[in-house]
Design a protein around this motif. Structure first.
Motif, PDB file in Angstrom:
ATOM      1  N   ALA A 338       0.571  -1.310  -0.144  1.00  0.00           N
ATOM      2  CA  ALA A 338       0.505   0.282  -0.327  1.00  0.00           C
ATOM      3  C   ALA A 338       0.709   0.991  -0.218  1.00  0.00           C
ATOM      4  O   ALA A 338       1.907   0.911   0.961  1.00  0.00           O
ATOM      5  N   LYS A 339       0.648   2.234  -0.823  1.00  0.00           N
ATOM      6  CA  LYS A 339       1.406   3.473  -1.054  1.00  0.00           C
ATOM      7  C   LYS A 339       0.639   4.461   0.171  1.00  0.00           C
ATOM      8  O   LYS A 339       1.566   5.413  -0.209  1.00  0.00           O
ATOM      9  N   LYS A 340      -0.543   4.256   0.073  1.00  0.00           N
ATOM     10  CA  LYS A 340      -0.969   5.309   0.812  1.00  0.00           C
ATOM     11  C   LYS A 340      -2.013   5.195   2.196  1.00  0.00           C
ATOM     12  O   LYS A 340      -3.077   4.011   1.774  1.00  0.00           O
ATOM     13  N   VAL A 341      -1.846   5.408   3.221  1.00  0.00           N
ATOM     14  CA  VAL A 341      -2.903   4.802   3.919  1.00  0.00           C
ATOM     15  C   VAL A 341      -3.613   5.653   5.018  1.00  0.00           C
ATOM     16  O   VAL A 341      -3.379   6.485   5.487  1.00  0.00           O
ATOM     17  N   LEU A 342      -5.300   5.435   4.764  1.00  0.00           N
ATOM     18  CA  LEU A 342      -6.297   6.104   5.641  1.00  0.00           C
ATOM     19  C   LEU A 342      -6.248   5.843   7.421  1.00  0.00           C
ATOM     20  O   LEU A 342      -6.345   4.498   7.054  1.00  0.00           O
ATOM     21  N   ILE A 343      -5.920   6.817   8.003  1.00  0.00           N
ATOM     22  CA  ILE A 343      -6.455   6.174   9.503  1.00  0.00           C
ATOM     23  C   ILE A 343      -7.878   7.109   9.871  1.00  0.00           C
ATOM     24  O   ILE A 343      -7.438   8.366   9.986  1.00  0.00           O
ATOM     25  N   VAL A 344      -9.189   6.831  10.071  1.00  0.00           N
ATOM     26  CA  VAL A 344     -10.145   7.452  10.287  1.00  0.00           C
ATOM     27  C   VAL A 344     -10.333   6.867  11.936  1.00  0.00           C
ATOM     28  O   VAL A 344     -10.269   5.435  12.447  1.00  0.00           O
ATOM     29  N   ASP A 345     -10.482   7.965  12.805  1.00  0.00           N
ATOM     30  CA  ASP A 345     -10.092   7.369  14.771  1.00  0.00           C
ATOM     31  C   ASP A 345     -11.606   7.865  15.317  1.00  0.00           C
ATOM     32  O   ASP A 345     -11.287   9.379  15.448  1.00  0.00           O
ATOM     33  N   TRP A 346     -12.517   7.482  15.052  1.00  0.00           N
ATOM     34  CA  TRP A 346     -13.788   7.481  15.972  1.00  0.00           C
ATOM     35  C   TRP A 346     -14.169   6.852  17.257  1.00  0.00           C
ATOM     36  O   TRP A 346     -15.028   7.778  18.145  1.00  0.00           O
ATOM     37  N   ASP A 347     -12.550   7.376  18.401  1.00  0.00           N
ATOM     38  CA  ASP A 347     -13.018   6.982  19.615  1.00  0.00           C
ATOM     39  C   ASP A 347     -13.123   8.385  20.408  1.00  0.00           C
ATOM     40  O   ASP A 347     -12.624   9.473  19.240  1.00  0.00           O
ATOM     41  N   VAL A 348     -13.806   8.803  21.123  1.00  0.00           N
ATOM     42  CA  VAL A 348     -13.966  10.556  22.104  1.00  0.00           C
ATOM     43  C   VAL A 348     -13.098   9.927  22.146  1.00  0.00           C
ATOM     44  O   VAL A 348     -13.172  11.743  22.237  1.00  0.00           O
ATOM     45  N   LYS A 362       3.833  11.694   4.835  1.00  0.00           N
ATOM     46  CA  LYS A 362       2.911  12.158   4.086  1.00  0.00           C
ATOM     47  C   LYS A 362       1.644  10.905   3.954  1.00  0.00           C
ATOM     48  O   LYS A 362       0.294  11.038   2.797  1.00  0.00           O
ATOM     49  N   SER A 363       2.065   9.916   3.956  1.00  0.00           N
ATOM     50  CA  SER A 363       1.577   8.757   2.916  1.00  0.00           C
ATOM     51  C   SER A 363       0.592   8.390   3.765  1.00  0.00           C
ATOM     52  O   SER A 363       0.064   6.954   4.126  1.00  0.00           O
ATOM     53  N   VAL A 364       0.766   8.562   5.126  1.00  0.00           N
ATOM     54  CA  VAL A 364      -0.889   8.058   5.850  1.00  0.00           C
ATOM     55  C   VAL A 364      -1.569   9.200   6.708  1.00  0.00           C
ATOM     56  O   VAL A 364      -0.344  10.507   7.366  1.00  0.00           O
ATOM     57  N   LEU A 365      -2.852   8.827   6.068  1.00  0.00           N
ATOM     58  CA  LEU A 365      -3.781  10.518   6.306  1.00  0.00           C
ATOM     59  C   LEU A 365      -4.775  10.463   7.416  1.00  0.00           C
ATOM     60  O   LEU A 365      -4.372   9.089   7.877  1.00  0.00           O
ATOM     61  N   TYR A 366      -4.387  11.551   8.663  1.00  0.00           N
ATOM     62  CA  TYR A 366      -5.075  11.007  10.088  1.00  0.00           C
ATOM     63  C   TYR A 366      -6.562  11.771  10.053  1.00  0.00           C
ATOM     64  O   TYR A 366      -5.840  13.089  10.283  1.00  0.00           O
ATOM     65  N   ILE A 367      -7.300  11.425  10.324  1.00  0.00           N
ATOM     66  CA  ILE A 367      -8.271  12.644  10.730  1.00  0.00           C
ATOM     67  C   ILE A 367      -9.247  10.816  12.156  1.00  0.00           C
ATOM     68  O   ILE A 367      -9.115  10.118  12.259  1.00  0.00           O
ATOM     69  N   SER A 368      -9.130  12.876  13.102  1.00  0.00           N
ATOM     70  CA  SER A 368      -9.718  12.024  14.405  1.00  0.00           C
ATOM     71  C   SER A 368     -10.834  13.445  14.594  1.00  0.00           C
ATOM     72  O   SER A 368     -11.172  13.902  14.621  1.00  0.00           O
TER      73      SER A 368
END
Length: 592
Positions: A338-348, A362-368
Motif C-alpha cells: 500500500a502506498k497511501k493509508v488512511l486512518i479514521v479514528d472515531w474514538d471519543v 505524508k503517506s499516512v492521513l490521520y483523521i480524528s
C-alpha cells in the motif's frame, strides 16, 4: 375484705423485718465479706415489698447489733455527715452486689453497607437494588453469555427464547455459507483476556477483559463469529516490527512488566505479568490482518483486540494503551504494497499517539473525531490547528467537538463535509478505522450519543473508499451493551449488510456545525476541494450559526418584560418603540 388485705400486708412486712434483723446479727461474727454478701441478699429480698430501704435504715434495730467499726459509719449516714473518704474506706460495705463488669463492652451495631458494581458500566451501586442506577442493567444479567441480546432488566435464567431463536437462524446461515468463502476476517486470541488490573482500586477498571467477552458473546449469539467470519491465527509481533513504531526503550519497558506481578505506566495504565504478551498479540493480529486484507486473501477484517493502542506514542504508554496497534497495521499494509493509508479514528478521545507517530509522514492521513472542549477533555491534544509538521501539513485532520452529548447527526455531517472529501482527494490504497466505541450512547467515560446505526453508517461511508479493503481495530468503549451492539453493527456492514435506513437531510447541532466550519477553514489550505464546500456551507448555515448570538444580544437590549405591568411601564413602551424603529428594515431572525 379490704381490711384483711391490709393486715396481711403488715404481717408480711413485720416478718420480713425480723428476718432482716436476724441476718444482720449473724453478719457481725462473719466479718465484712459476709456482710457484703448477706446485705446484698437482703436488699434483693425486700425490694419486692417496696420498703427495703426503710427497713435497712431502721435505727432502733441496727444500733445494737452491728460491729463497732461499722456503727460510726451508720451514725454519720443518719446525721448526713458521710464523706467520700468514709465511702472509700468502707467500700465493701457500700458496693452493690453486682456481677463483675470489667470485661463489659458497649453493644456495637454493625450496619453493613451493601455495595455492588455494575457488570455493564462498572459504576458503583449502593443498597440491595438489582438494577444499576446509571445504565439500568440487572446485576445478574446474561450480557457476558448472550451479549447485547440478553435482557438488560432481568436476571440471566439460562437458555432463553432469544438464544433458541438465534441458534435456529445460525444453523440456516451455516448451511448457506462456510468460513472458507467468508470475506471478513476476525482477529482474536483468549490470551488477551489475561491482561488485567491485579488489585482493584475504587471500582473495576473500565478497560477490562469483559469488553471482549461481551463482543464475542454478541457475535456468537448472532451467528457471525464463529460462523460467517473467518478466524485468523494469532502471533506475537516481533521486536523489529515494533521498532518501526516505538523506541527501543519503550519496547523494553513494556517487556519488563512480564517479570512484575503488578505495575503501572501511568495512574490509569496498568500492567500485570501477562500484559506484554497480550500487547504483542494485539499488535501481531493487527499487522497480519492488514497484510492479509491488502493481499486480497480476505476482503476486510475486524481486530477484536486489547489492550487498545491509539494513545501509545513513540516513547510512552498511556491512556490504557501499550503498543499502537493502528500504527503497526498501517506500516504492515505499506510493507505489503500500500502506498497511501488512511486512518479514521472515531474514538471519543484524541489518538495522540497515532498522531505523534505519523504527523511527519505524508503517506499516512490521520483523521480524528473526538471530544476536545478547548483541551479540557483527555488527553487534551487534537485541536483543529494541529495539522502535521515538517512538510507533512495536512496529514492530520482533527475534528474537535466542543462539548459532550454529540450524536449521529454531527458525526455523519462531519463525514459528509470533511472526512469523505479529504479522504477522496487523498485517494488511499488501504483504510483503517480506530474504532473506539466510547462515543456510544450510554458510555460512562465518553458521555456522547452515537448509536449502533450511526457507527454502521460511518463504516458504510468508508467502505467504498478503497474498494472494501478496510480494517476495523477496536480501541475504547466501556459500556458492554453499547460496545457489543456497535461492534456487531459494524461487522454486519463488513459482511455486506446495508446500514439500514437511508440518510435523510442531516441537520447538525449548532456547536457541531461551528466545529466543522472551523476545521474546513483551516484544512482548505491543504485540501483545495474543501474551498467550494466551505463557501456553500457558510451561505447555507451562516445565519443558523449566528442566530443564538443575535438572540442573546436582543435579550440583553430589550427591557425586562415585567416592566410592562409595573411602575416602569411607560419606560418599557418607550424602549420597545425605539428598538422597533432601529430594527425596522432589518431581516427577521426567523425569516426563511
Amino acid at each position: 375484705m379490704g381490711s384483711e388485705t391490709i393486715k396481711t400486708g403488715r404481717l408480711a412486712n413485720g416478718e420480713t423485718q425480723k428476718s432482716v434483723h436476724k441476718e444482720k446479727r449473724g453478719l457481725s461474727s462473719n466479718g465484712m465479706n459476709g456482710k457484703h454478701e448477706n446485705l446484698g441478699s437482703n436488699r434483693a429480698g425486700t425490694s419486692s415489698s417496696g420498703e427495703g430501704y426503710d427497713l435497712m435504715m431502721n435505727t432502733g434495730d441496727v444500733d445494737g447489733n452491728l460491729d463497732g467499726d461499722i456503727e460510726p459509719v451508720f451514725k454519720k449516714a443518719r446525721q448526713g455527715d458521710l464523706t467520700f473518704q468514709d465511702i472509700h474506706d468502707n467500700g465493701d460495705f457500700f458496693d452493690e452486689d453486682e456481677e463483675d463488669d470489667s470485661d463489659w463492652e458497649p453493644v456495637q451495631k454493625h450496619v453493613e453497607l451493601i455495595k455492588w458494581f455494575c457488570v455493564n458500566c462498572t459504576m458503583v451501586n449502593l443498597g440491595d437494588g438489582a438494577v444499576c442506577d446509571l445504565c439500568g442493567e440487572h446485576k445478574d444479567s446474561g450480557i457476558l453469555r448472550l451479549g447485547y441480546f440478553a435482557s438488560p432488566s432481568s436476571q440471566d435464567a439460562g437458555c432463553s427464547e432469544v438464544e433458541f431463536e438465534m441458534k435456529g437462524k445460525n444453523k440456516e446461515m451455516h448451511s448457506q455459507l462456510s468460513a472458507s468463502n467468508s470475506s471478513t476476517a476476525i482477529g482474536f486470541d483468549e490470551r488477551m483476556l489475561l491482561h488485567s488490573e491485579v488489585q482493584m482500586k475504587s471500582h473495576p477498571h473500565p478497560e477490562r477483559s469483559d469488553r471482549l467477552r461481551a463482543i464475542a458473546a454478541s457475535l456468537a449469539t448472532a451467528g457471525l463469529f464463529p460462523g460467517r467470519c473467518y478466524p485468523i491465527s494469532a502471533r506475537e509481533i516481533t521486536r523489529e516490527e515494533l521498532q518501526m513504531v516505538h523506541s527501543l526503550e519503550h519496547i523494553q519497558d513494556v517487556e519488563l512488566t512480564s517479570h512484575i506481578f503488578s505495575s503501572y505506566f501511568t495512574p490509569d495504565t496498568y500492567a500485570n505479568e501477562h500484559s506484554a504478551c497480550a500487547a504483542r498479540l494485539a499488535a501481531g493480529l493487527c499487522a497480519d490482518l492488514a497484510s492479509t486484507i491488502f493481499s486480497g486473501r480476505v476482503k476486510n477484517g475486524f481486530a477484536m483486540v486489547r489492550p487498545p493502542g491509539h494513545h501509545a506514542g513513540v516513547r510512552e504508554a498511556m491512556g490504557f494503551c501499550l503498543h499502537n496497534n493502528a500504527a503497526v497495521a498501517a506500516l504492515a499494509a505499506q510493507a505489503a504494497g500500500a502506498k497511501k493509508v488512511l486512518i479514521v479514528d472515531w474514538d471519543v478521545h484524541h489518538g495522540n499517539g497515532t498522531q505523534e507517530i505519523f504527523d511527519q509522514n505524508k503517506s499516512v492521513l490521520y483523521i480524528s473525531l473526538h471530544r476536545h472542549e478547548g483541551g479540557k477533555f483527555y488527553p487534551g491534544t487534537g485541536s483543529a490547528n494541529e495539522v502535521g509538521r515538517n512538510g507533512a501539513e495536512g496529514s492530520c485532520v482533527n475534528i474537535p467537538w466542543s462539548r459532550g452529548g454529540v450524536g449521529d447527526n454531527d458525526y455523519i455531517f462531519a463525514f459528509q463535509n470533511l472526512v469523505l472529501p479529504i479522504a477522496t482527494e487523498f485517494a488511499p490504497d488501504f483504510t483503517i478505522i480506530s474504532a473506539g466505541f466510547d462515543a456510544a450512547r450510554g458510555d460512562p467515560l465518553g458521555c456522547c450519543d452515537v448509536t449502533p446505526a450511526g457507527y454502521s453508517r460511518m463504516t458504510d461511508m468508508l467502505y467504498t473508499l478503497t474498494g472494501g479493503k478496510l480494517l476495523v481495530i477496536l480501541e475504547g468503549g466501556y459500556n458492554l451493551r453499547s460496545i457489543s451492539s456497535s461492534a456487531t453493527s459494524v461487522i454486519k456492514v463488513l459482511l455486506g449488510e446495508g446500514p439500514g435506513s437511508e440518510l435523510g437531510n442531516i441537520a447538525p447541532s449548532r456547536a457541531g456545525l461551528q466545529t466543522v466550519l472551523e476545521v474546513m477553514k483551516i484544512q482548505m489550505n491543504f485540501w483545495p476541494s474543501l474551498g467550494s464546500s466551505y463557501a456553500k456551507l457558510q451561505s447555507q448555515w451562516g445565519a443558523y450559526c449566528n442566530t443564538r448570538k443575535q438572540i442573546k444580544k436582543r435579550q440583553r437590549t430589550e427591557p425586562p418584560i415585567w416592566w410592562k405591568w409595573g411602575r416602569k411601564r411607560l419606560l418599557y413602551h418607550i424602549l420597545v418603540r425605539r428598538l422597533h424603529v432601529k430594527s425596522k428594515g432589518k431581516p427577521s431572525l426567523h425569516s426563511s
